[in-house]
Every structure is written in C-alpha cells, then in structure tokens.
Design a protein around this motif. Structure first.
Motif, PDB file in Angstrom:
ATOM      1  N   GLU A  38      43.023  33.639  41.157  1.00 42.02           N
ATOM      2  CA  GLU A  38      42.271  32.131  40.737  1.00 42.02           C
ATOM      3  C   GLU A  38      41.275  32.845  39.788  1.00 42.02           C
ATOM      4  N   GLU A  39      40.753  33.846  39.910  1.00 45.33           N
ATOM      5  CA  GLU A  39      39.543  34.408  39.012  1.00 45.33           C
ATOM      6  C   GLU A  39      40.300  34.909  37.839  1.00 45.33           C
ATOM      7  N   LYS A  40      39.436  34.950  36.760  1.00 45.69           N
ATOM      8  CA  LYS A  40      40.169  35.601  35.598  1.00 45.69           C
ATOM      9  C   LYS A  40      40.014  37.042  35.439  1.00 45.69           C
ATOM     10  N   GLN A  41      39.240  37.839  36.367  1.00 47.66           N
ATOM     11  CA  GLN A  41      39.181  39.206  36.441  1.00 47.66           C
ATOM     12  C   GLN A  41      40.236  39.776  37.553  1.00 47.66           C
ATOM     13  N   HIS A  77      49.654  37.351  37.489  1.00 48.72           N
ATOM     14  CA  HIS A  77      49.085  36.072  36.908  1.00 48.72           C
ATOM     15  C   HIS A  77      47.612  35.911  37.231  1.00 48.72           C
ATOM     16  N   LEU A  78      46.832  36.361  36.544  1.00 44.88           N
ATOM     17  CA  LEU A  78      44.992  35.860  36.735  1.00 44.88           C
ATOM     18  C   LEU A  78      44.903  34.676  36.294  1.00 44.88           C
ATOM     19  N   ASN A  79      43.974  34.109  36.814  1.00 47.45           N
ATOM     20  CA  ASN A  79      43.485  32.817  36.142  1.00 47.45           C
ATOM     21  C   ASN A  79      44.431  31.770  36.414  1.00 47.45           C
ATOM     22  N   GLU A  80      45.219  31.949  37.385  1.00 45.61           N
ATOM     23  CA  GLU A  80      46.256  30.772  37.678  1.00 45.61           C
ATOM     24  C   GLU A  80      46.072  30.534  39.201  1.00 45.61           C
ATOM     25  N   GLN A  81      45.858  29.345  39.409  1.00 43.75           N
ATOM     26  CA  GLN A  81      45.512  28.938  40.676  1.00 43.75           C
ATOM     27  C   GLN A  81      47.246  28.199  41.210  1.00 43.75           C
ATOM     28  N   ASP A 132      31.838  34.917  38.219  1.00 40.45           N
ATOM     29  CA  ASP A 132      31.468  33.731  37.360  1.00 40.45           C
ATOM     30  C   ASP A 132      30.378  33.103  38.028  1.00 40.45           C
TER      31      ASP A 132
END
Lengths: 835, 122
Positions: A38-41, A77-81, A132
């Motif tokens: 979920e996080e971008k890192q 797949h980062l930043n993908e909830q 974040d």
C-alpha cells in the motif's frame, strides 16, 4: 506444468521476511509471486523508524532492494491498495485490475489506534507508523514549538523521541498511572519517568483526554477529564495498534472478537488457501506486536507451503529489550508476577538510576520474568534463565545485584542447553551455532553468514560471540592464547619459564621452549619479561635486536623516521634552570616543542644521530630518561598539593615524585600511568590512571586499574587511608602481580576485567596475602628498584652503544633526504606525506 | 640488457649488529643490511625505505621468521617484508627492492647500479 500464483498482500518487515524465506525454498520454483504494497516504498525497518529524523533515509532503513525483487522474479506492485478478495474465484481486486491467486498471504500489519476523542480529526492531529506519517509530522513541526504524544507505551516513547529530535518541547500523555504499563511495574515506571523527564520530556500520567479544541497560545488545546488542559502545536496518537484485518473481514474470513485474522499453527486462516502472518494475525486469541514473532510466523508459513507440517507456530516470547530516549528498558516473560505463587526480588538504586526485578517460581528454582530499567546489562543472562528454564543459583538475588556487591557474573555459554535461543530474530539456537561450527565455520564472521544469527536487531551480538568463542575453544580450534607461531605459551607462562629456569637470553628461551627465530611479537614480549626478571640494560648486546625501535633507540619514532625525546620530570615539578636547558636544547636542534598530557615536555624532530648528543646535554643538566618509549612507568601526574593549595590535605607533589622515582624504568606488559591528587577535588585526575592516589585527612586512598584513552575506565577504589609506607607496599604488590600475570600489551584495566574473581580476588591476593606471595612480590620490586640505571646515561657513556645511533654507518654527514621540513606557527614540522 | 652494476663496499663486519639491521648510504640511496648469524646465508640487504610511510626506517625494524621466511617488520606500521624477495607479507602487491650482498674479507659489499659517469667511463 504451468506455475501456480502466490500473492502477498502487504510489504512490511514480516511480508519481506516471508519472501526471503520462501524464495530460498524449493517451492519457490512452482510459483509466480506477486506482491502488493500500500505504501509507495519498499519494505523498511519500522523498528528503527525514529532514526528517520536522525538523518536516516528510506534507503538506510530499507529491508531489501529493487534488484533483489527483480532477481527473484517477483512482480512488485507498490502504492497499489488491494480493495477486495473474492475467495470463491480466488481473485483479488485493486483499482488497477483483478488478479488470480492459488495461495494468498495476508501480511497487512496493523494500524495505529486513535482514541475516539472529539476533535481527533483536526489538522496537526497525527499518527506514527509509516514514513508518510513521519513526513506529515515533519511538515507539521514547521513553526511548531511543542508536541504531545498520546500514549506512554513503547511506541509512544519512540514517537516522543522523534518529536524531541525535531527540536520540539515534547510531552507524553498517558491514561494509565505509569509509563509502559504493559512491560513495567510501578517502581520501574516511576524510574523511567524520572529519567525521561531529566531528558526534557514532560510526562503526564492518569490523564484522559475528553476533547481537542482550538488553542489560545498554541494551535490545539487538549482538555482532560480532571478539568485540566494542555496546549500544544501538534498531537501524535500512539495509543496502541490494531490489526489491519479489514480485507479479511470483508471477505468473510474468521476474525477474532477484538480483531485479528484467526490462524492455526501453520498460519493458515479459515480458508485453506489464505494465510496470515505478522501483526494482522490472531493466534489463540493473541496478537503479537513485535517483529520477532512475525518472523517466526513467516518461517512457519514458508515451511508449510513447502509441505512441511511438522514446523508449527507455537506462540512467541514477548520479552523486549530496548533503548527509549537513551534509557535502557527490559521486560522478560511474566514481568507482573501473575503466575500463582510467584515471588519477587527487587533491587532499586535510585541514586544510580537502576531498577531490577526478578519474578521467580514458588520453589525458587526458575525465573518467570523480570523488569529492568536504567541498565540492560543483566538482560541476556536473565532471558536465558527464563527461556530455557535453567535452574537458578541458590542465591538468585546475586543475578541482579551489582557485581561489586558479590553479584554473579554473566551466565557462561556452557550453561546454555542446545535448544537455547541465541538470536530470536532469525530463530538461531545454540545447537544451530554448534552445527555451523561442526560444518566448518571457524570464526564469528562465518557463523554469522551461515546462520544469519545477529543480523537482525543485533541485540544478541555479545552473547553470540561468547558462544562461538566457547564452542571453538571446546573443539580445540581456539582462540589461541599462544604468543605467536614461535612460542606455544602465553606471556604469563613464558614469564614463569624464564623465572623458574633462570633464563637470561632470548636465544636460550627459544631454543629450549620455542621454535624458529622469533618475530616482532615475541621478541619485545620476551625482552620485557627478561627486563622485569633480571633488569639488565636494554642495550646489552643480547637484548638490542629484541626491542621495538623505540626501545632500541630510547626515543619515540615519528612518521618521517625522526624521533621525539621526553626527559623525566618527576611529578611535573621542574626548576626554572632545567626548563631553560630544555628550551636551549630545543632551540639548538630546532626541535618542535609540545607540553604533554603527563606534565612533561616532548621535543620532536631529532634524527637518530642527534639523539646521543642531545642526551649528553640533557644528562649534564640533571635530566634522566622519561621512558616515554617503553612499556613501563610513564609519568606520575600530580596537583600542587598542600604545600601551596589552600584545599590540599597532603603533599601530593612529594608523593608523586617518590612514586615516580621508585617505579621508573620498571618493564611491564604495557605502559603504566599514575597520578596523585592532594585532596578529594582530584585535580590530577588520578581515577583515570592505572594507579591513582587521592589524599585524605588520614593518609591516601588508592585506586587501581583505571584508564583514559580509547576505552576509558574509572579506577576501582582498592584501599583507604593508607600511610605512606602502606601505600608504597600496596602499589609494589599490585604492580608486580600485574607484571607477572598480565598478557602481552594488556593494560591494567583489561587485565583487571579478565582477572578471574576481579577486584575482590586482587584485594585478597594483595591486602590479605591469600596466595602467600606478598613478601616475594615486594622483594622482587626491591631488587628492581635497587638496580635502576638511567638507560641514556649508560648509553652515552659507552662508545660501543653510541655506534648504534649512526643514521648511515658509512656516511656520517649524509642527511636523510626524505626528512624535509616546513614551518608552522613558528616551529618546524615534517612535510613528508605517506606514500 | 642488464644494467651495468658494481659491488660497492658499504661497511665492515664490525658495523653489523647480530639479529638486527643497519642502514648504509649507496649510490642508489639508503639500503638496510641485516645480519642473522643463525641462518645461512646470514646477510640480507633490502631498501631502507618503508613503502607504506616513505620514511627511511626499515633497518630499524625487528627481524625474525614467519613460517620459515626471514622477515623484517617495519617499525612504523608493522608490515612484514621478506628479506629474500622484498615482498610485503600483508600485501603482496607491495615490494621493496632487494640487493645481492656478499662478505669480501672484512668488507660488506652490495651490488648496485653503476652510475652514469662510471657507465660512460667503462
């Protein structure tokens, strides 16, 4: 056969650990792996989150690299909830698409609990969990003066540390009557509070926040149920965590009453194709909010997916050891003595700020739990007792008493059973370490590489080293105590061989007890032993080639091959006439001149051939060698004492000169420094010396085995109110015992730390003469004192010895071409740079 | 082509220190001469310049043997140099020059490069 698909939802520490484990297992070949974060890192180390404000970046905290994921063929797949799971079709949905899975792993972690307080959604009300979040706290701290953390638990105090490092005045508001209520008891919590308040963090306990409103002097005001209030510019909620189980809940998986995805012993949920690990998982109604149990679940699941039904998750130890705002806190097992019949032993030193509590079983045989605040040095030993059910010693209180009060030394690695867990992050037992050693690992580094032990939080480093050393030693690999390849003996053993057999030369010793021709390790060591035993001139023909260059030429070699000269100035007392001579000599030979830390004058830049000429002049003026080059007594520093100082109670300069004259020239395993202070103000800094003497109204207090330098050590008080004669007799004995028993290049501080029985034993030997060698030690010292000669005086008077000081034996007028000079601050210094 | 050399007399036996080194000045610069009486041959000569520090100090190091190889330890940073090959035992990419040495009556002679003037004269 086409590959099956494994999807991991969540890319935190535990999710990443699972991937590491699984990708290294055989089953990895059967699966395509897709990871959603979920996080971008990429997964990062949340345990050390507060270091983000201390200058660490995401890269420093990252658990793995993008390259690693690519190499493993993982679709990342980062930043993908993930928004939904359809268990019937075995698919999951994200805003970008739909994905099919054969096996699904939920490692969604947890989210911070924000208490339902009116106004908790105002701007500048934040949480502390992700990078974040930290960026948001950082942004909010702009223009802020104060910050409040709601929650005085482990994470809350971490958050307070973060606020402090942002330069804010930090407050902690806790609902319970004390800090860290889960891990600590009232006394421990009170001590922790005191320590944290000393660091400038204000603690408010028993405060229930009723509402957050707009502030008058700051951005926000917190109103408490007792009618009081606190104004602050930002609020960080850190009042506990809740399992992130929303996805699982929506898809109809079994969820615990108070949240958490229910799992069995193999980390599988109520759906056999869905698994859960880490803080989102609920095992036997328990959530584990620490990283080590999460790692254990990750390993268990990886084994299960490889068809291993033996490996099971059977709960985890929730003991913790941490440093919160620099304060040691440890909590082990049943810290609150909830086991029926449990008994307590407490040690509470409010002065030093140490609190220790042991919870022991009714029969007094096993350790159930413990609490430590202020000093975690007992943690490892206590944890091993608790985890492995090791029978406690007869007087278990010794485990938490200070060592000077007869406290027990740490539990030796031998006492640990094979099953003892050494590294809980990577689940490495003592048995695993033994296995690695038996499979060929022969040092600490290779054991770490093989077992991964101590590569997680690093808390077990010291214990691991002890176990590895002890196991290597058992296998005869040792950890050799041999001096070098020429002598299969320690320095102490060689000392006895020399003394007992009356050996007077290196050649005799090596031909009778060693092999080969010696080296730069054994030769100076033997030279020192011979000097202590027989006290012959170090430039006697047989001894010359044994010495380090500094001893051979009785000066200290500097980087360009020139030497520095330090004449003895006993006690730092010097007449104006002698001081003038030093100045005149320095001027004549253009020597760079500097005052040393030991109250002497160091003259730099003399060439080899100038040394005897310079010393001729110094000796004529009444100077003696200062042995700055030798493993021997350097200086006895002193304050001015009662002859001038209005506070002095004894003649510290007189005593310093007496000690310096007595012990000068004595050869020891390493250099020896002393100091004498004339009163308790301690201006001579005697407690940082090998031997420190401090005047009292009634005589002298003697401190031993202190050290400054690289590893400072406060000297230990050895004896009090000694007369002059008692003082000298006591120092005689300790010095001689050190000279006889220490290892090569072992300072007194390290010698003391390695001396079995420590300070108490040394007191018995010296003060009570428990070995019956007191008289012999004194006699030996008398012999050395009686045969003292100034080495430089003997050398300049002997033409044969002076011959050694020719720079080039065939060209007396030839200057060394690399010795070039420049002038800085009015003095000469070398221009030579290292090649 | 091998450069022209000559055997330069650098000192006498009396100048040597058993089990240790002395420094001599040659046309090639400073050279360390070691005398290890318990070995055969007993004389060794290597450059006096410590390659790690640039200082002329190797003759003042402690001699000995490591796994049978005769060595001297630099008195500055303690690296060991083989007296046979000049190779540094800690870093075999570093090497100091070695010189053939012989005892001629009471004289110690080193084989050094003949200088330009002598080459022309020869």
């Amino acid at each position: 056969m086409s590959k099956k698909t494994l999807i991991v939802v969540g890319n935190g520490m535990v999710g990443h650990h699972f991937l590491e484990q699984f990708c290294a297992s055989p089953a990895a070949a059967d699966f395509e792996i897709i990871v959603f974060g979920e996080e971008k890192q990429l997964a990062y180390d949340r345990v050390h989150l507060s270091e983000y404000f201390g200058g660490s970046s995401h890269a420093d905290l990252a658990m793995g690299t993008l390259e690693w994921y690519t190499e493993q063929g993982i679709q990342l797949h980062l930043n993908e909830q993930v928004t939904g799971i359809n268990r019937e079709n075995r698919t999951l949905e994200t805003p970008r698409g739909s994905y099919r899975y054969d096996e699904l792993v939920l490692s969604t972690g947890s989210y911070p609990f924000v208490p339902p307080i009116k106004g908790n959604d105002r701007p500048h009300c934040l949480v502390y969990r992700t990078l974040d979040d930290l960026d948001a706290i950082h942004a909010s701290s702009e223009g802020a003066r104060t910050g409040v953390v709601v929650g005085g638990g482990l994470l809350g105090l971490e958050a307070a540390n973060a606020l402090k490092s942002l330069g804010l005045e930090a407050h902690v508001v806790e609902f319970a009557p004390r800090l860290m209520p889960v891990q600590l008891d009232a006394d421990g919590g009170a001590l922790l509070r005191h320590k944290i308040e000393e660091l400038g963090v204000q603690v408010h306990t028993e405060k229930a926040t009723t509402a957050i409103t707009e502030g008058e002097d700051a951005r926000l005001r917190m109103n408490f149920s007792d009618e009081s209030f606190l104004e602050t510019d930002l609020i960080v909620f850190s009042a506990g965590i809740r399992p992130q189980d929303a996805l699982a809940r929506a898809s109809g998986l079994e969820i615990g009453e108070r949240g958490g995805i229910a799992i069995d012993n193999h980390c599988t949920t109520s759906d056999p194709h869905v698994h859960a690990i880490g803080e989102c998982a609920l095992w036997e109604q328990k959530i584990f909010g620490l990283v080590a149990p999460g790692y254990t679940m990750a390993r268990t699941l990886s084994s299960a997916l490889n068809g291993d039904r033996e490996t099971a998750f059977t709960g985890a130890d929730m003991s913790t050891k941490l440093k919160l705002l620099g304060v040691d806190v440890g909590s082990i097992g049943d810290a609150h003595a909830q086991t029926p019949g449990a008994r307590n032993i407490r040690f509470n030193d409010e002065r030093a700020g140490h609190y220790r509590r042991m919870v022991i079983s009714e029969d007094g045989k096993t350790l159930l739990g413990a609490i430590l605040v202020g000093d975690n040095s007992h943690y490892d030993t206590l944890l091993q007792y608790a985890l492995n059910g090791i029978t406690l010693p007869e007087n278990p209180e010794t485990l938490i008493l200070p060592e000077s009060q007869g406290g027990a030394p740490a539990l030796g690695p031998d006492a640990l059973p094979e099953t003892a867990s050494i590294c809980s992050c990577h689940n490495v037992t003592k048995g695993d370490i033994c296995g690695a050693i038996d499979a060929g690992c022969s040092d600490l580094g290779s054991v770490k590489a093989e077992t991964k032990a101590s590569t997680g939080c690093g808390g077990c480093t010291a214990l691991l080293k002890n176990v590895v050393d002890s196991e290597l030693e058992k296998r005869g690999v040792e950890v050799s105590k041999d001096l070098c390849e020429h002598f299969p003996y320690s320095r102490q053993e060689l000392f006895h061989l020399v003394k007992v057999n009356g050996i007077r030369t290196f050649r005799t010793l090596i031909s009778q007890h060693g092999k080969g021709h010696g080296c730069d390790i054994c030769k100076p060591a033997v030279a020192s032993i011979l000097a202590t035993c027989w006290n012959e001139h170090i430039l006697a023909t047989d001894h010359v080639p044994l010495q380090d260059t500094n001893d051979t030429f009785m000066a200290n070699m500097q980087k360009n091959g020139t030497y520095s000269i330090v004449p003895r100035i006993p006690g730092g007392e010097i007449t104006p006439d002698k001081l003038i001579v030093l100045g005149e000599v320095a001027k004549e030979y253009d020597l760079y001149t500097k005052i040393t830390g030991g109250q002497r004058v160091d003259l730099f830049g003399a060439t080899l051939s100038q040394l005897p000429d310079i010393w001729e002049k110094l000796i004529a003026a009444g100077f003696e060698t200062g042995h700055a080059y030798g493993k021997s007594l350097r200086t006895v520093k002193s304050c001015v004492g009662n002859t001038w100082c209005r506070y002095g109670v004894q003649d510290s300069v007189g005593m310093a000169i007496r000690l310096e004259d007595r012990y000068k020239g004595l050869r020891a395993p390493h250099k020896v420094k002393m100091a004498v202070s004339g009163c308790t103000r301690e201006c001579a800094e005697a407690q940082s010396k090998d031997f420190g003497v401090i005047a009292t109204e009634n005589g002298w207090n003697l401190y031993v085995c202190g050290n400054g330098g690289m590893r400072p050590r406060h000297a230990d008080l050895f004896a009090t109110d000694l007369s002059d004669e008692e003082l000298i007799r006591t120092i005689d004995r300790v010095v001689m015992f050190y000279v006889r028993t220490a290892d090569r290049l072992q300072r007194t501080s390290v010698w003391m730390e390695n001396l079995e029985g420590g300070l108490e034993y040394l007191k018995q030997v010296v003060l009570e003469d428990s070995l019956g060698i007191g008289a012999e030690l004194e006699e030996h010292m008398e012999g050395i004192v009686g045969t003292y000669q100034c080495e430089w005086k003997t050398a300049v008077e002997d033409p044969e010895k002076r011959k050694r000081f020719r720079e080039f034996v065939n060209a007396p007028s030839q200057c060394d071409p690399v010795q070039e000079w420049t002038v800085e601050r009015g003095q000469r210094r070398p221009v030579l740079e290292s090649a | 082509m091998k450069p022209r050399t000559r055997w330069e007399a650098v000192c006498t036996v009396d100048d040597l220190v058993p089990e240790s080194g002395i420094a001599v000045w040659t046309e090639e610069g400073p050279v360390a001469v070691f005398y290890l009486p318990h070995r055969l041959p007993a004389l060794f000569a290597i450059s006096h310049t410590d390659p790690f520090s640039g200082a002329n100090v190797l003759a003042r190091g402690i001699t000995g043997d490591l796994k049978g190889e005769p060595v001297v330890a630099s008195p500055l940073y303690k690296q060991h140099f083989s007296l046979l090959t000049g190779v540094c035992l800690e870093d075999d990419t570093v090497r100091v020059k070695t010189y053939p040495v012989l005892l001629d009556g009471n004289q110690i002679r080193l084989e050094v490069r003949a200088n330009q003037r002598e080459s022309i004269a020869a």
